[in-house]
Design a protein around this motif. Structure first.
Motif, mmCIF file in Angstrom:
data_model
loop_
_atom_site.group_PDB
_atom_site.id
_atom_site.type_symbol
_atom_site.label_atom_id
_atom_site.label_comp_id
_atom_site.label_asym_id
_atom_site.label_seq_id
_atom_site.Cartn_x
_atom_site.Cartn_y
_atom_site.Cartn_z
ATOM 1 N N UNK A 37 -28.589 -9.760 3.262
ATOM 2 C CA UNK A 37 -27.140 -9.678 3.454
ATOM 3 C C UNK A 37 -26.746 -8.610 4.459
ATOM 4 N N UNK A 38 -27.384 -7.449 4.393
ATOM 5 C CA UNK A 38 -27.013 -6.368 5.297
ATOM 6 C C UNK A 38 -27.210 -6.732 6.739
ATOM 7 N N UNK A 100 -38.774 -2.552 9.861
ATOM 8 C CA UNK A 100 -37.434 -3.123 9.991
ATOM 9 C C UNK A 100 -36.391 -2.281 9.277
ATOM 10 N N UNK A 101 -36.752 -1.740 8.108
ATOM 11 C CA UNK A 101 -35.837 -0.854 7.384
ATOM 12 C C UNK A 101 -35.520 0.394 8.182
ATOM 13 N N UNK A 241 -29.437 -1.539 2.921
ATOM 14 C CA UNK A 241 -30.622 -2.394 2.978
ATOM 15 C C UNK A 241 -31.802 -1.642 3.590
ATOM 16 N N UNK A 242 -31.549 -0.906 4.684
ATOM 17 C CA UNK A 242 -32.630 -0.164 5.319
ATOM 18 C C UNK A 242 -33.244 0.865 4.396
ATOM 19 N N UNK A 243 -32.395 1.637 3.710
ATOM 20 C CA UNK A 243 -32.910 2.638 2.779
ATOM 21 C C UNK A 243 -33.670 2.026 1.625
ATOM 22 N N UNK A 244 -33.141 0.925 1.072
ATOM 23 C CA UNK A 244 -33.814 0.292 -0.069
ATOM 24 C C UNK A 244 -35.163 -0.297 0.332
ATOM 25 N N UNK A 288 -25.745 3.243 -3.543
ATOM 26 C CA UNK A 288 -25.274 4.477 -2.912
ATOM 27 C C UNK A 288 -26.451 5.391 -2.573
ATOM 28 N N UNK A 289 -27.404 5.496 -3.490
ATOM 29 C CA UNK A 289 -28.572 6.344 -3.254
ATOM 30 C C UNK A 289 -29.400 5.819 -2.086
ATOM 31 N N UNK A 290 -29.615 4.499 -2.060
ATOM 32 C CA UNK A 290 -30.363 3.907 -0.944
ATOM 33 C C UNK A 290 -29.621 4.137 0.375
ATOM 34 N N UNK A 291 -28.288 3.982 0.344
ATOM 35 C CA UNK A 291 -27.501 4.164 1.557
ATOM 36 C C UNK A 291 -27.563 5.596 2.075
#
Length: 325
Positions: A37-38, A100-101, A241-244, A288-291
């Motif tokens: 989605x991101x 990619x992340x 998405x990148x952080x996760x 939020x943490x991943x972001x």
């Protein structure tokens, strides 16, 4: 007669299996598509810039050219590559996802950095400078398809990682289905966005009711705000998405500290709210943490990319830096 009945039974059994397989493919495609989605939101928010400065009659043809290039990227180049990698080097999936992340985190952080500390981007200014329309259109389309290739590679890798292991043909069909559906959603949305002004002007001028004319005027006035909103949502989604992806990748590779810590935070927040909101609270805490991690990691990457990777890439490619948006 008995032979014919047996054959019909076999055909019916095969049809049931095929129908179940179609349901499985559709379900997997829907689940995998949400994982990307991101990237999808950002792609839809970014692509309208490639038709900026052209006559209205050229906007949809340009988007169609980019759409065909995107389908070629996904179906002809990336899908076979993804299936070969999954068959012969599945250990590459996690590192590629993390790469990619990192790209998504850098892009999201760079947008925020640019907003906080505005600075000139000569490559972007040259790209937006309207010169010879024919050559400019060709250059814009090529640039859009190159950028799409990076985003499509991430979408296909995310999708592949989200598909449960199964038959080769089912994985291939699921990948193809996601590729076509996401491309149609992204560029269909882009086409609607870039023509919304024209639709609004037409309604404002020709609508028979006051409400219709007001709606048309509202569409024209609201488009800049919509673009800002899409850009903001796209940036937040990229960082999330990148952080996760990076944190989950570290967990898979044997460094679970960050993943476990965020999981504990989410559980603690969920226990502190009512049962009906527990799931939402846990998801929001994790996102939020991943972001935040994606933003921090992306900020670290900015000097590395702009001062080291960018110049090296420029030398290797004869003066063109990787497309950033």
């Amino acid at each position: 007669m008995s032979g014919l009945l047996a054959l019909l039974d076999d055909v019916a059994a095969i049809a049931k299996v095929a129908a179940a397989s179609v349901d499985d493919v559709a379900g997997m495609a829907a689940k995998a598509g949400t994982k990307a989605a991101g990237v999808v939101i950002d792609d839809a928010a970014v692509t309208p810039k490639y038709v900026h400065g052209f006559e209205g009659k050229r906007e949809l043809p340009i988007i169609w050219k980019i759409t065909k290039g995107s389908l070629f990227n996904k179906l002809v180049v990336l899908l076979p590559a993804a299936m070969l990698m999954n068959a012969f080097a599945p250990w590459l999936i996690t590192p590629l996802l993390m790469l990619g992340g990192a790209y998504l985190s850098f892009e999201g952080a760079e947008k925020i950095f640019h907003r906080l500390f505005p600075h000139a981007d000569h490559e972007v200014e040259e790209d937006m400078d309207v010169g010879d329309p024919v050559h400019l259109e060709e250059a814009r389309v090529r640039g859009a398809i190159k950028t799409d290739f990076i985003l499509s590679a991430e979408i296909m890798t995310i999708t592949l990682a989200a598909i449960p292991e199964g038959a080769f043909w089912m994985e291939a069909v699921t990948l193809a289905l996601v590729a076509v559906a996401i491309t149609a959603a992204v560029y269909g949305s882009v086409a609607l966005i870039v023509k919304m002004d024209d639709i609004g002007l037409f309604m404002a001028a020709t609508a028979r009711t006051g409400f219709g004319r007001s709606l048309g005027t509202g569409l024209v006035k609201g488009m800049p705000k919509l673009m800002v909103f899409l850009s903001t949502v796209g940036t937040a989604a990229m960082l999330w998405v990148g952080g996760s992806i990076i944190i989950h990748g570290l967990d898979v590779l044997g460094w679970p500290v960050l993943y476990d810590t965020i999981h504990r935070w989410a559980e603690a927040v969920a226990h502190g709210v009512s049962e009906g909101l527990a799931g939402l609270a846990a998801w929001a805490t994790s996102a939020l943490s991943y972001g935040i991690f994606g933003l921090a990691f992306g900020m670290i990457l900015i000097p590395l990319v702009t001062r080291v990777i960018g110049p090296v890439w420029s030398v290797l490619t004869g003066g063109s830096k990787p497309a950033a948006h």
